[in-house]
Design an enzyme around this catalytic site. Structure first.
Site, short mmCIF file in Angstrom:
data_model
loop_
_atom_site.label_atom_id
_atom_site.label_comp_id
_atom_site.label_asym_id
_atom_site.label_seq_id
_atom_site.Cartn_x
_atom_site.Cartn_y
_atom_site.Cartn_z
CE LYS A 123 -3.90 1.70 2.77
NZ LYS A 123 -4.78 1.39 3.91
CB SER A 126 -8.16 3.00 2.81
OG SER A 126 -7.23 2.58 3.79
CB SER A 153 -7.81 0.14 5.79
OG SER A 153 -8.65 1.24 5.65
N1 GLN Z 1 -12.86 3.05 6.22
C1 GLN Z 1 -12.09 3.49 7.34
C2 GLN Z 1 -11.96 4.98 7.28
O1 GLN Z 1 -12.28 5.55 6.27
C3 GLN Z 1 -10.79 2.78 7.25
C4 GLN Z 1 -9.56 3.48 7.64
C5 GLN Z 1 -8.35 2.64 7.64
O2 GLN Z 1 -8.36 1.55 8.20
N2 GLN Z 1 -7.29 3.15 7.04
O3 GLN Z 1 -11.55 5.60 8.22
#
Ligand code: GLN
Length: 494
Positions: A79, A154, A178
């Site tokens: 990532k 994400s 995420s």
């Molecule tokens: N969907 C969560 C957010 O938008 C996930 C964030 C993450 O784990 N990076 O905050």
């Protein structure tokens, strides 16, 4: 099975026996990227040249036999929030579009030392904020099982890449689901280790008290192999735990006899699409068939998880993102060589106005608001208190059971565009994954079926430092099911 679809262990066996070389394996991953990434769009940057050089070095290591690890010669992607020396690291944000880190994140350094081969950097929601990968400033990633749908977020690029065979594993970051959520949407295995189990040094921070780095793989054994390599204390991250790293493995047990699994009522209560609920029920029956005892448990503060997560996350993120001001990292607006004298405050404002996308700006404003005088006590402090209650819910449940079984998401992958204009609906797609981060526990998403040809994920949650329990449950499940072995057929003609 095609080289690009192998598990780490299968690839390692071939490498050890000399039936395939690391260069061939890496070339297969790069060819697969050429073939399907124009349609899937998982990668922001592909490091073809350095990958082939690293693979050639891995082959030399394999030939000499010295220092060979299960990850030597294995191609992987990460990532794009993990710092890689000399390879641009963007967080899928305009503000870091051309940022070249001067050092490697600890996890990258450890994978390098193990001989793994970095093929590229994967697309994400900007700074990790999102659940669909649509918040990338560059492009959307697509779900390899249905290109009209999101891969989740994400770490959407990472999950899509593994599912599509563009690298045999990936590293993602899980701050509120995420890693697990896109793993569920893309039919791969995704681990959120216990906070502190893996060093965060070199991870571009989203919310520092929640951020965890974890692998996305084809099965639990592969996840264990990667965790073994990246886990452990790091003097460069004072929050990394000084606890010994066990030799994580697939499964210490033949079956689940004597294993107590909790089914949290609140996670099965409402809002789950019937085919998802159906797949989960079948998975629970299967676990029971393997000898596990199922117990109903309650995590009564679950309803507050989303609210406290978004309060604490935005507060921490607004403070972490203050460093992007045009002075030290990445974009500086107006450009320095434009010759104009610009007031420093004006530079901060313009850099941030041009560099950040809408969701990032929304969260910085919400976080700054929650931290501001007069509101701090009412929002931030209150959220921290409820966070303790959430943690105690888990502690109480783990007095009775060894692990919890829950859905990863209430739905399967949704359509691109379906939720992007409604932030609250988007936030709610994380309803089953966010609690683990404030709760301080670890979690693993594994594929457990399909609903209308889209993968369904099951989440296993264990107490802090209970990663081996996750691998035991998932190992026994995956040894007796084959959902994890399915690979998507990708229609590259679009
Ligand atoms: N969907 C969560 C957010 O938008 C996930 C964030 C993450 O784990 N990076 O905050």
């Amino acid at each position: 099975m095609a080289l690009h679809n192998l598990t780490i262990q299968a690839a390692h066996d071939l490498l050890r026996r000399g039936e395939v070389s690391a260069v061939e394996l890496t070339q297969a991953a790069l060819d697969r990227i050429d073939e399907v990434d124009p349609a899937v769009k998982a990668y922001v940057t592909v490091c073809e040249e350095s990958a082939l050089a690293e693979a050639a070095a891995a082959d030399r290591r394999l030939q000499s036999g010295a220092g060979v690890t299960p990850l030597t010669g294995i191609p992987y992607g990460v990532k794009d929030c993990l710092s890689t020396i000399g390879v641009r690291t963007t967080c899928s944000s305009r503000i870091l579009e051309d940022y070249l880190p001067p050092y490697d994140a600890t996890v990258i350094a450890r994978l390098r030392a193990a001989g793994a081969v970095l093929v590229g950097k994967q697309n994400m929601d900007e700074f990790g904020m999102g659940s669909s990968c649509e918040n990338s400033a560059f492009f959307e990633s697509h779900n390899p099982w249905d290109l009209a749908r999101v891969p989740g977020g994400s770490s959407g690029g990472s999950a899509a890449a593994v599912a599509a065979g563009m690298g045999l594993f990936a590293l993602g970051e899980d701050t509120g689901g995420s890693v697990r959520m896109p793993a569920g949407f893309c039919g791969v295995t995704g681990l959120k280790p216990t906070y502190g189990r893996v060093s965060r040094y070199g991870l571009i921070a989203l919310a520092s008290s929640f951020d965890s780095i974890g692998p996305l793989t084809h099965d639990a054994w592969d996840a264990a192999l990667v965790l073994r390599t990246i886990a452990g204390h790091d003097p460069l991250d004072s929050t990394s735990l000084d606890a010994p790293v066990p030799a994580y493995g697939r499964c210490r047990r033949e079956n689940l006899q004597g294993m107590r699994l909790g089914v949290p009522l609140e996670y099965f209560a409402h809002g789950i699409e019937p085919p998802v609920a159906h797949a989960l029920r079948a998975a629970l029956d299967h676990l029971e068939g393997l000898g596990a005892e199922l117990h109903e448990v309650s995590l009564p503060h679950t309803d507050h998880a989303i609210s406290i997560y978004y309060l604490i996350l935005t507060a921490e993120a607004s403070s972490n993102l203050a460093r992007f001001d045009g002075v030290r990292f990445g974009l500086s607006h107006p450009l320095r060589d434009a010759g104009e004298e610009v007031d420093v405050l004006e530079r901060y404002l313009q850099t941030r106005a041009h560099g950040f996308g809408d969701e990032v700006k929304r969260r910085i404003m919400l976080g700054t608001f929650a931290l501001s005088a007069g509101y701090y006590d009412a929002y931030y402090l209150q959220a921290q208190r409820v966070r303790t209650l959430l943690r105690q819910d888990f502690e109480r449940a783990f007095e009775k059971v060894d692990a919890l079984i829950a859905p990863v998401s209430p739905t399967t992958a949704f359509r691109i565009g379906e939720k992007i204009d409604d932030p609250l609906r988007m936030y709610l797609s994380d309803v089953h994954v966010v609690a683990a981060n404030p709760g301080g526990v670890c979690g693993l998403a594994v594929p457990c079926g399909f609903a209308a040809e889209l993968p369904v994920g099951m989440q296993i949650i264990a107490p802090p430092l209970g990663e081996q329990v996750l691998f035991d449950v998932a190992g026994a499940y995956q040894a007796t099911t084959d959902w994890h072995a399915a690979r998507p057929k990708i229609d590259v003609r679009g």
